[in-house]
Design an enzyme around this catalytic site. Structure first.
Site, PDB file in Angstrom:
ATOM      1  N   ARG A  80       0.861  -1.187   0.000  1.00  0.00           N
ATOM      2  CA  ARG A  80       0.000   0.000   0.000  1.00  0.00           C
ATOM      3  C   ARG A  80       0.894   1.233   0.000  1.00  0.00           C
ATOM      4  O   ARG A  80       1.635   1.455   0.959  1.00  0.00           O
ATOM      5  CB  ARG A  80      -0.911  -0.016   1.235  1.00  0.00           C
TER       6      ARG A  80
ATOM      7  N   HIS B  32      -3.879   4.423   4.823  1.00  0.00           N
ATOM      8  CA  HIS B  32      -5.121   3.657   4.706  1.00  0.00           C
ATOM      9  C   HIS B  32      -6.156   4.481   3.939  1.00  0.00           C
ATOM     10  O   HIS B  32      -6.850   3.981   3.060  1.00  0.00           O
ATOM     11  CB  HIS B  32      -5.631   3.301   6.099  1.00  0.00           C
TER      12      HIS B  32
ATOM     13  N   TYR C  45       3.797   5.342   9.961  1.00  0.00           N
ATOM     14  CA  TYR C  45       4.221   4.093  10.587  1.00  0.00           C
ATOM     15  C   TYR C  45       4.890   3.145   9.595  1.00  0.00           C
ATOM     16  O   TYR C  45       5.381   2.088   9.966  1.00  0.00           O
ATOM     17  CB  TYR C  45       3.007   3.392  11.231  1.00  0.00           C
TER      18      TYR C  45
HETATM   19  C1  LIG Z   1     -15.167  -5.467  10.638  1.00  0.00           C
HETATM   20  C2  LIG Z   1     -14.414  -4.193  10.446  1.00  0.00           C
HETATM   21  N1  LIG Z   1     -13.458  -3.856  11.346  1.00  0.00           N
HETATM   22  C3  LIG Z   1     -12.767  -2.692  11.180  1.00  0.00           C
HETATM   23  C4  LIG Z   1     -13.048  -1.871  10.128  1.00  0.00           C
HETATM   24  C5  LIG Z   1     -12.252  -0.597   9.957  1.00  0.00           C
HETATM   25  N2  LIG Z   1     -11.324  -0.779   8.839  1.00  0.00           N
HETATM   26  C6  LIG Z   1     -11.636  -0.417   7.596  1.00  0.00           C
HETATM   27  S1  LIG Z   1     -10.460  -0.846   6.481  1.00  0.00           S
HETATM   28  C7  LIG Z   1      -9.482  -1.498   7.704  1.00  0.00           C
HETATM   29  C8  LIG Z   1      -8.148  -2.094   7.363  1.00  0.00           C
HETATM   30  C9  LIG Z   1      -8.348  -3.295   6.530  1.00  0.00           C
HETATM   31  O1  LIG Z   1      -7.117  -3.833   6.180  1.00  0.00           O
HETATM   32  P1  LIG Z   1      -6.937  -4.642   4.846  1.00  0.00           P
HETATM   33  O2  LIG Z   1      -8.066  -5.605   4.699  1.00  0.00           O
HETATM   34  O3  LIG Z   1      -5.566  -5.201   4.887  1.00  0.00           O
HETATM   35  O4  LIG Z   1      -7.077  -3.561   3.692  1.00  0.00           O
HETATM   36  P2  LIG Z   1      -6.171  -2.274   3.393  1.00  0.00           P
HETATM   37  O5  LIG Z   1      -6.994  -1.087   3.881  1.00  0.00           O
HETATM   38  O6  LIG Z   1      -4.867  -2.403   4.059  1.00  0.00           O
HETATM   39  O7  LIG Z   1      -6.026  -2.256   1.915  1.00  0.00           O
HETATM   40  C10 LIG Z   1     -10.087  -1.389   8.940  1.00  0.00           C
HETATM   41  C11 LIG Z   1      -9.497  -1.868  10.211  1.00  0.00           C
HETATM   42  C12 LIG Z   1     -14.052  -2.266   9.207  1.00  0.00           C
HETATM   43  N3  LIG Z   1     -14.358  -1.531   8.144  1.00  0.00           N
HETATM   44  N4  LIG Z   1     -14.717  -3.433   9.389  1.00  0.00           N
END
Ligand SMILES: Cc1ncc(C[n+]2csc(CCOP(=O)(O)OP(=O)(O)O)c2C)c(N)n1
Length: 324
Positions: free
Chosen positions: A243, A247, A255
């Site tokens: 990435r 986020h 970080y």
């Molecule tokens: C069940 C749930 N927990 C927390 C969140 C908050 N949240 C949104 S995206 C994310 C990170 C997800 O990580 P990943 O699947 O690796 O995708 P990335 O954003 O790194 O591409 C989080 C914690 C959410 N949307 N749904």
């Protein structure tokens, strides 16, 4: 002229176009966000466009996709327009959610794109359910669920994969492993090195591909799609990537070790395909200029269209809302 991965030059140039259209659209939305013209958060796929574009390019129009928040490329391949994308981000009545959402929670059932929902991995059981319907109806269609490395630690992922494996459903699980789940590095949320390792416990095949190589993603998806269509069941495809931004745009990603970003910047998927196409004599300077100009025109037209579109007037707020 040369074919690469079984694709003729026209298709290769289209893939290149979709990669650049995705990057340019998202860069433009980042700019609008910095100018305070976007209402919500901004989530982009910078550096990992090859996963969504390459995989979606291997599908048939009648297939169904369940995108996640970094899959604009797949939505474009399936027919979403830059005008719709920009209108969505600016919260306009002309966007896919008609102004009900200001960022990535949209889909279009007519194009076989399920609407993205915020709880991570919640669409994977839905994708498996679509695949079950296709199997029962004996339709030669497949469903594709996209998810991130972080999402693979949620229960919904495990339930969907197990269900699909047991019933040999025509569904593909495509992971964009970009090494961070928000600010959590991979090793802090998984005790195995690869998301693909998780498939072993459920008895479905898993492959690992270079997620920054769009043609590798295309080829792996094509093979898995053929298996699924032939009744041989689901496949998990883990695409390794990084990435390259936070986020979302409100996160400066301080970080992430800068050296890691530098390492991955050198593997940029668009530059890589560009080099490959130039070496194969498929992309000339003139063609590159034509594509770049077309994309600039399309994106600027989309910004104008969105800005001139009305905001929702509130009158239709209950339309399309269902309760059970
Ligand atoms: C069940 C749930 N927990 C927390 C969140 C908050 N949240 C949104 S995206 C994310 C990170 C997800 O990580 P990943 O699947 O690796 O995708 P990335 O954003 O790194 O591409 C989080 C914690 C959410 N949307 N749904």
């Amino acid at each position: 002229m040369a074919e690469l991965h079984g694709l003729p030059p026209d298709d290769l140039l289209k893939i290149y176009y979709y990669l650049r259209l995705t990057r340019a659209s998202e860069d433009r939305v980042i700019k609008l966000y910095r100018q305070g013209r976007v209402f919500g958060g901004v989530y982009v796929s910078n550096g990992q466009e090859a996963i969504s574009v390459g995989s979606a390019y291997a599908l048939a129009p009648e297939d169904v996709t369940a995108p996640s928040h970094r899959d604009l490329g797949a939505n474009y391949v399936r027919g979403l327009t830059p005008r719709e994308y920009l209108a969505q981000y600016l919260g306009r009545a002309t966007g896919p959610t008609r102004g009900r959402d200001g960022n990535v929670h949209y889909g279009d059932i007519k194009r076989g794109i399920l609407s993205f929902v915020s709880p991570m991995a919640d669409l994977l059981p839905v994708a498996a359910g679509c695949a079950l319907a296709f199997k029962i109806r004996r339709e030669p269609r497949i469903a594709v669920g996209y998810f991130g490395d972080g999402a693979s630690s949620r229960g919904d992922f495990h339930e969907a994969v197990n269900f699909a494996a047991v019933l040999r459903l025509p569904v593909l699980f495509i992971c964009n492993n970009n090494q961070f789940a928000y600010s959590t590095p991979l090793a802090r949320q998984m005790a195995v090195p690869h998301v693909a390792d998780r498939a072993k416990g459920y008895g479905l095949p898993a492959v690992i591909v270079d997620g920054n190589d769009v043609l590798a993603v295309y080829t792996a998806t094509k093979a898995a799609a053929e298996r699924a269509r032939a009744g041989e069941g689901p496949t998990l495809i883990e695409c390794k990537t990084m990435r390259m931004r936070g986020h979302a745009e409100h996160d400066d990603a301080s970080y992430v070790p800068p050296q890691l970003l530098e390492e991955w910047r050198a593997k940029d998927p668009i530059q890589r395909l560009e080099r490959t196409l130039r070496e194969a004599g498929i992309l000339s300077d003139a063609e590159e200029k034509r594509i770049a100009e077309q994309i600039t025109r399309e994106v600027e037209d989309a910004v104008q269209f969105a800005e001139q579109s009305p905001l929702p007037d509130g009158g239709g707020v209950t339309q399309g809302v269902y309760a059970v």
